[in-house]
Write a protein that holds these residues in place. Structure first.
Motif, PDB file in Angstrom:
ATOM      1  N   GLU A   1     -37.433  26.268  46.174  1.00  0.00           N
ATOM      2  CA  GLU A   1     -36.463  26.941  47.047  1.00  0.00           C
ATOM      3  C   GLU A   1     -35.152  26.156  47.073  1.00  0.00           C
ATOM      4  N   TYR A   2     -34.050  26.861  47.044  1.00  0.00           N
ATOM      5  CA  TYR A   2     -32.754  26.193  47.087  1.00  0.00           C
ATOM      6  C   TYR A   2     -31.718  27.082  47.761  1.00  0.00           C
ATOM      7  N   ARG A   3     -30.691  26.438  48.232  1.00  0.00           N
ATOM      8  CA  ARG A   3     -29.512  27.146  48.750  1.00  0.00           C
ATOM      9  C   ARG A   3     -28.278  26.423  48.228  1.00  0.00           C
TER      10      ARG A   3
ATOM     11  N   THR B   1     -34.223  21.469  44.368  1.00  0.00           N
ATOM     12  CA  THR B   1     -34.962  22.502  45.096  1.00  0.00           C
ATOM     13  C   THR B   1     -36.053  21.839  45.934  1.00  0.00           C
TER      14      THR B   1
ATOM     15  N   HIS C   1     -29.254  31.731  47.729  1.00  0.00           N
ATOM     16  CA  HIS C   1     -30.446  31.206  48.380  1.00  0.00           C
ATOM     17  C   HIS C   1     -31.627  31.938  47.775  1.00  0.00           C
TER      18      HIS C   1
ATOM     19  N   GLU D   1     -22.528  31.730  47.597  1.00  0.00           N
ATOM     20  CA  GLU D   1     -23.792  31.267  48.166  1.00  0.00           C
ATOM     21  C   GLU D   1     -24.971  31.908  47.450  1.00  0.00           C
TER      22      GLU D   1
ATOM     23  N   TYR E   1     -26.774  36.279  44.368  1.00  0.00           N
ATOM     24  CA  TYR E   1     -25.809  35.442  45.088  1.00  0.00           C
ATOM     25  C   TYR E   1     -24.889  36.338  45.895  1.00  0.00           C
TER      26      TYR E   1
END
Lengths: 231, 168
Positions: free
Chosen positions: A158-160, A154, A130, A128, A110
Motif C-alpha cells: 500500500e502506498y500514497r 509501500t 493511493h 495524488e 491517480y
C-alpha cells in the motif's frame, strides 16, 4: 435527547436545501475516468489477447505501441487521445484498443487536483495516488510530465504518493474538461510509473501509453476507501 | 454496456436518488456545499463502477459507502473553488432553522468524525448497531462506544448552549 429528536433536528436543518447541480458534469467526469482507466490497463489486455490469438494485434507505425480491434463488439466508447505527455510511443488510434471490461482492475490510478485555496485561476497542482498492490511491490516511483518524480516505500504493497508543483506552461485547469493545454486539448500530468522490489530491482515500468509490465501487479481495489480494501 | 445505455441508466438512478443521498452527505458534513462535493465525487465513482454495481443492485449502498469514506473535509478536492455553486441565502420562503437547531448543528459538527458517522447512520438512516458496524467496518461494540460518547457530548453541548451566558 431521544432518537426522534435527532432525526427531527436533522430534518429541520435541511429546510434550506438548495437545488441540485447539473448532472452533466458528473457524467462527463465519470466517462473521462472510465476512458483513462481503460487506457491505463488497455495495453496489458491487448497483450493477453494477442497471446491466445483471439484478436488481431497490430503494430502501429512509427512506434512500439500496440492496439487490437474489439473482438466482442461491446466497446462502448471510442478511444480518446490518451495524453500529450512526452512519450516515445504514439497514441492509440480512434476505434482501436477497446477490449476491456470497464470494471477491470486498474494498472494505475491517480487524481490531479487544483492546489489553491480560493483562487479561481490557479496553475498549482496536487498529484495524488493511493493504491494497494501485491506486497512484493516494496517501492513505487511516479514521474510527471513537468520532469518531477517521487519514490515512496509501500507498506505491504500500500502506498500514497503526493506531489505538488506548477503546471507546465500553457496547461490549465478547466471545470468541464479537467486539465487542458493552450489549445484546449485534454492533457495529463502522469508520465510514468516504476514498481520496485525490496532489493531495489525494477519489477515493472509503465508510461502513459504502455502499461504491459504492470499486469502482474495491478491495483487490488476498485475503491481504495472501502474498508474491505486492505493489503 | 454501451455508453448511451450506461448514461441513461445512471442518470435515471441519480435523478431518483440524489436528494436522499445528498441529505445523507449533508448530515455528515453539516454543509450543503461540502455535502454536494462529497456526493459528486461519490457519483463519479459510481459511474465508473456502474455495470458491476447495477448488476448487483446495490447502488445506494455503494454510494453511501463512498460518501462515508470520502472524508468529511473535502477542501482539497478539485473544482471545489471553481464550481459555480449558487447561493440561496435569499430564499425567504423556507423557514430558517431555529436557534436550537443551529446549536444542534454546531454540536454535531464538533463531534469527532467517527462519532458523527455513527450518529448519522443510527439516527438519520435508522440503521441498527450491527448494520452501522458493517457500514463502517468496525465492531458492534465500537459502534456502541462511539454512540454512547456522541450522545453524551451532544447532550452536554446543548445544555451548555441553552445556559445563559454570564457577563464579566
Amino acid at each position: 435527547m431521544t432518537d426522534l429528536d435527532i432525526h427531527d433536528r436533522l430534518e429541520r436543518l435541511m429546510t434550506d436545501e438548495p437545488p441540485h447541480r447539473p448532472l452533466d458534469a458528473v457524467v462527463a467526469a465519470g466517462a473521462g475516468k472510465v476512458r483513462r482507466r481503460r487506457l491505463a490497463s488497455g495495453v496489458a489486455a491487448v497483450a493477453a489477447v494477442a497471446v491466445v490469438g483471439v484478436g488481431a494485434s497490430l503494430a502501429m507505425p512509427g512506434g512500439s505501441n500496440r492496439a487490437v480491434q474489439d473482438p466482442s463488439g461491446v466497446a462502448d466508447q471510442a478511444s480518446s487521445a490518451p495524453s500529450t505527455a512526452p512519450s516515445p510511443t504514439p497514441s492509440l488510434e480512434p476505434g482501436m484498443g477497446q477490449t476491456l471490461d470497464p470494471d477491470a482492475r486498474a494498472g494505475y490510478s491517480y487524481g490531479i487536483y487544483q492546489n489553491c485555496a480560493g483562487a479561481l485561476e490557479c496553475n498549482k497542482y496536487r498529484f495524488e495516488s493511493h493504491a494497494i498492490r501485491d506486497a512484493v511491490v516494496a517501492a513505487v516511483e511516479f514521474r510527471l510530465t513537468d520532469g518531477t518524480s517521487k519514490r515512496v516505500r509501500t507498506h505491504q504493497g500500500e502506498y500514497r504518493v503526493v506531489m505538488t508543483g506548477i503546471l507546465p506552461a500553457g496547461e490549465r485547469f478547466t471545470q468541464d474538461s479537467g486539465l487542458v493545454d493552450a489549445q484546449g486539448n485534454d492533457v495529463d500530468l502522469f508520465a510514468g510509473l516504476t514498481l520496485f522490489a525490496a532489493d531495489g530491482s525494477v519489477l515493472a515500468t509503465a508510461t502513459a501509453t504502455d502499461s504491459d509490465q504492470l499486469d502482474p501487479y495491478l491495483e487490488k481495489c476498485d475503491l481504495i476507501d472501502d474498508p474491505t480494501c486492505k493489503p | 454496456m454501451r455508453k448511451a445505455q450506461r448514461d441513461a441508466a445512471f442518470t435515471e438512478y441519480v435523478a431518483a436518488r440524489r436528494t436522499e443521498l445528498r441529505r445523507f452527505a449533508f448530515a455528515l458534513c453539516g454543509n450543503w456545499d461540502r455535502g454536494e462535493d462529497v456526493l459528486q465525487n461519490a457519483l463519479v465513482k459510481l459511474y465508473v463502477a456502474w455495470p458491476r454495481v447495477e448488476r448487483a443492485r446495490n447502488q445506494d449502498a455503494y454510494v453511501r459507502r463512498v460518501i462515508l469514506h470520502a472524508g468529511i473535509d473535502e477542501s482539497r478536492r478539485p473544482w471545489r473553488r471553481e464550481t459555480a455553486v449558487p447561493t440561496f441565502l435569499d430564499i425567504e420562503e423556507s423557514p430558517a432553522p431555529g436557534a436550537d437547531d443551529q446549536d444542534f448543528a454546531a454540536a454535531l459538527a464538533a463531534l469527532p468524525e467517527m462519532q458523527r458517522k455513527v450518529v448519522v447512520l443510527r439516527h438519520w438512516l435508522d440503521l441498527s448497531v450491527e448494520q452501522t458496524a458493517a457500514e463502517l467496518g468496525i465492531a458492534s461494540g465500537t459502534v456502541k462506544a462511539h454512540h454512547h460518547r456522541a450522545m453524551a457530548r451532544l447532550r452536554e453541548s446543548l445544555i451548555h448552549e441553552s445556559e445563559p451566558r454570564s457577563t464579566p
